[in-house]
Write a protein that holds these residues in place. Structure first.
Motif, PDB file in Angstrom:
ATOM      1  N   MET A 110       0.827  -1.141  -0.138  1.00  0.00           N
ATOM      2  CA  MET A 110       0.128  -0.096  -0.068  1.00  0.00           C
ATOM      3  C   MET A 110       0.785   1.178  -0.038  1.00  0.00           C
ATOM      4  N   ARG A 111       1.924   1.231   0.643  1.00  0.00           N
ATOM      5  CA  ARG A 111       2.970   2.324   0.794  1.00  0.00           C
ATOM      6  C   ARG A 111       3.467   2.533  -0.808  1.00  0.00           C
ATOM      7  N   ASN A 112       3.738   1.571  -1.593  1.00  0.00           N
ATOM      8  CA  ASN A 112       4.089   1.830  -2.826  1.00  0.00           C
ATOM      9  C   ASN A 112       2.945   2.139  -3.868  1.00  0.00           C
ATOM     10  N   ILE A 113       1.696   1.900  -3.353  1.00  0.00           N
ATOM     11  CA  ILE A 113       0.697   2.494  -4.335  1.00  0.00           C
ATOM     12  C   ILE A 113       0.651   4.154  -4.092  1.00  0.00           C
ATOM     13  N   GLY A 114       0.593   4.585  -2.665  1.00  0.00           N
ATOM     14  CA  GLY A 114       0.837   5.674  -2.417  1.00  0.00           C
ATOM     15  C   GLY A 114       1.788   6.559  -3.018  1.00  0.00           C
ATOM     16  N   ASP A 115       2.888   5.885  -3.082  1.00  0.00           N
ATOM     17  CA  ASP A 115       4.009   6.652  -3.868  1.00  0.00           C
ATOM     18  C   ASP A 115       3.689   7.024  -5.243  1.00  0.00           C
ATOM     19  N   VAL A 116       3.127   5.781  -5.985  1.00  0.00           N
ATOM     20  CA  VAL A 116       2.804   5.805  -7.210  1.00  0.00           C
ATOM     21  C   VAL A 116       1.648   7.251  -7.603  1.00  0.00           C
ATOM     22  N   LEU A 117       0.799   7.204  -6.627  1.00  0.00           N
ATOM     23  CA  LEU A 117      -0.150   8.354  -6.945  1.00  0.00           C
ATOM     24  C   LEU A 117       0.635   9.746  -6.476  1.00  0.00           C
ATOM     25  N   LEU A 118       1.479   9.537  -5.517  1.00  0.00           N
ATOM     26  CA  LEU A 118       2.249  10.950  -5.194  1.00  0.00           C
ATOM     27  C   LEU A 118       3.035  11.386  -6.457  1.00  0.00           C
ATOM     28  N   LEU A 119       3.598  10.523  -7.086  1.00  0.00           N
ATOM     29  CA  LEU A 119       4.585  10.647  -8.626  1.00  0.00           C
ATOM     30  C   LEU A 119       3.338  11.103  -9.481  1.00  0.00           C
ATOM     31  N   ALA A 120       2.396  10.496  -9.442  1.00  0.00           N
ATOM     32  CA  ALA A 120       1.339  10.663 -10.713  1.00  0.00           C
ATOM     33  C   ALA A 120       0.856  12.142 -10.598  1.00  0.00           C
ATOM     34  N   THR A 121       0.539  12.707  -9.277  1.00  0.00           N
ATOM     35  CA  THR A 121      -0.007  14.270  -9.201  1.00  0.00           C
ATOM     36  C   THR A 121       0.708  15.156 -10.162  1.00  0.00           C
ATOM     37  N   PRO A 122       2.208  15.624 -10.050  1.00  0.00           N
ATOM     38  CA  PRO A 122       2.402  16.791 -11.165  1.00  0.00           C
ATOM     39  C   PRO A 122       2.205  16.170 -12.817  1.00  0.00           C
ATOM     40  N   SER A 128       3.564   6.147   3.077  1.00  0.00           N
ATOM     41  CA  SER A 128       3.828   6.840   1.769  1.00  0.00           C
ATOM     42  C   SER A 128       3.671   8.736   2.272  1.00  0.00           C
ATOM     43  N   HIS A 129       4.200   9.535   1.547  1.00  0.00           N
ATOM     44  CA  HIS A 129       4.132  10.905   1.523  1.00  0.00           C
ATOM     45  C   HIS A 129       3.120  11.495   0.865  1.00  0.00           C
ATOM     46  N   ILE A 130       2.114  10.509   0.609  1.00  0.00           N
ATOM     47  CA  ILE A 130       0.658  11.063  -0.449  1.00  0.00           C
ATOM     48  C   ILE A 130       0.065  11.843   0.461  1.00  0.00           C
ATOM     49  N   ASN A 131      -0.239  12.965  -0.173  1.00  0.00           N
ATOM     50  CA  ASN A 131      -1.186  14.081   0.437  1.00  0.00           C
ATOM     51  C   ASN A 131      -2.568  14.168  -0.450  1.00  0.00           C
ATOM     52  N   ILE A 132      -3.162  15.376  -0.230  1.00  0.00           N
ATOM     53  CA  ILE A 132      -4.267  15.811  -1.062  1.00  0.00           C
ATOM     54  C   ILE A 132      -3.969  16.195  -2.348  1.00  0.00           C
ATOM     55  N   GLY A 133      -2.788  16.381  -2.621  1.00  0.00           N
ATOM     56  CA  GLY A 133      -2.366  16.801  -3.950  1.00  0.00           C
ATOM     57  C   GLY A 133      -3.241  15.803  -5.206  1.00  0.00           C
ATOM     58  N   ILE A 134      -3.096  14.424  -4.828  1.00  0.00           N
ATOM     59  CA  ILE A 134      -3.711  13.553  -5.939  1.00  0.00           C
ATOM     60  C   ILE A 134      -5.220  13.802  -5.946  1.00  0.00           C
TER      61      ILE A 134
END
Length: 373
Positions: free
Chosen positions: A50-62, A206-212
């Protein structure tokens, strides 16, 4: 429409598969013994926790936002290759506000950083728009130039600031020890609203945030604007047939400028969401164009310039990118990894060509049946 829709989906899938196969061939040439384990990492690492999934979404944001920037231009008959410069300008403004405006409450500071980045990106996008509208300067050429101007301007402002008669209008935000911008304070980081409790492997989050969430909502809004409003219809009309739009009384020059401003807003917003995170990410003063802007071209093409499709194409490319960065444990050099990832990502730009090929093949296949009837 059904045949064309099927061709859209198949073309996107096929270009990804072809890009992956070419990347696999390069891995085999480099090290046949470790090629398959490394390739398997590309395909599976993003979903391994799940952490890696969060990192994927974090990278996908920009890249979702830079993809939207490129796609919006395409929908209105323009080619915004200047997303990298708009992204850079927006990134700088967001970082500057986050670092220097610590006297403001955190919530207000973050909001100001996001809005400031979007406005700055929009103003930068207006430059090629104005040149196109009133001097008929090709937006591809002018936006390439503004990319480099943005890169050098931001590097100068980071290291030297901006002064007038000995008084700083913008303070330098350069950390000489790291060669980057000053580290972003924790109070300037986007809130996660509990997402880090979901995207965790039990030990680290993950460092995922509301950016996604902002990126997805933005994509939905852009879709509604383009497909469900008269304003979007006018913008697309100028792209489909400029002469007909002019005959219908649509102000073509105004729409060109507005379209490029919106493109810049989207890219600038992507810059803000890329740096307002708690990863310690900072802007470097190396003279290299922001890759997120050019990655947005592939994201837009892979998503067939559909704002909703870009959500998925941006996530897919980020998924492959995250897995690719883990290939170093198998003995592959960083340069080779970057080459493989670049081939996979930029091969996605051939999706339109693949669509035409599939449409042509399907037409030839159906033609004998139609003639026999």
């Amino acid at each position: 429409m059904k045949k064309e829709g099927l061709a859209d989906i198949l073309s996107s899938i096929l270009v990804v598969i072809i890009g992956l196969l070419i990347g696999l061939m390069i891995l085999f040439v480099s090290d046949a013994e470790q090629a398959l384990p490394a390739f398997n990492t590309i395909l599976t690492f993003g979903f391994s926790s799940m952490r890696n999934i969060g990192d994927v979404l974090l990278l996908a944001t920009p890249v979702i936002l830079t993809g939207l920037s490129v796609a919006f231009a395409f929908k209105t008959g323009l080619f915004n290759i200047g997303a990298s410069g708009q992204f850079t300008i927006g990134s700088f403004v967001a970082i500057y506000i986050g670092v220097e405006f610590t006297h403001l409450p955190p919530a207000l500071r973050i909001l100001l950083a996001i809005v400031g980045a979007a406005v700055a990106g929009g103003l930068w996008g207006a430059i090629p728009g104005l040149l196109k509208a009133f001097r008929n300067v090709n937006e591809v050429i002018s936006s390439i130039m503004t990319n480099y101007i943005a890169m050098f301007l931001v590097n100068f402002l980071i290291m030297n600031g901006l002064s007038f008669r000995g008084r700083y209008l913008l303070n330098p935000i350069f950390d000489q020890g790291r060669g980057t911008t000053t580290r972003m304070p924790d109070s300037s980081v986007l809130p996660n609203f509990g997402l880090q409790n979901i995207f965790t492997d039990g030990m680290r989050s993950s460092h995922i945030n509301i950016g996604i969430i902002i990126a997805i909502v933005t994509a939905i809004i852009i879709y509604i604007v383009l497909e469900k409003t008269a304003f979007g219809y006018e913008l697309k009309a100028c792209g489909f047939n400029k002469d007909a739009a002019k005959y219908a009384g649509i102000n073509q020059n105004r729409n060109i400028v507005i379209s490029m401003v919106i493109c810049g807003v989207l890219a600038g917003l992507g810059g803000a969401l890329n740096y307002l995170v708690g990863t310690g990410l900072s802007m470097s003063t190396v003279d290299v164009l922001a890759p997120e802007g050019f990655m947005g071209i592939s994201v837009a093409f892979l998503g067939l310039n559909n704002p909703l499709g870009i959500i998925f194409s941006g996530t897919l490319i980020s998924y492959l990118f995250l897995g690719g960065t883990r290939m170093q444990v198998f003995g592959f050099s960083v340069q080779l990894i970057e080459m493989v990832i670049s081939i996979i990502i930029y091969f996605c730009a051939f999706v339109s060509l693949m669509k035409l090929f599939l449409m042509d093949k399907s037409t030839r296949f159906m033609k004998p049946k139609e003639e026999s009837r």
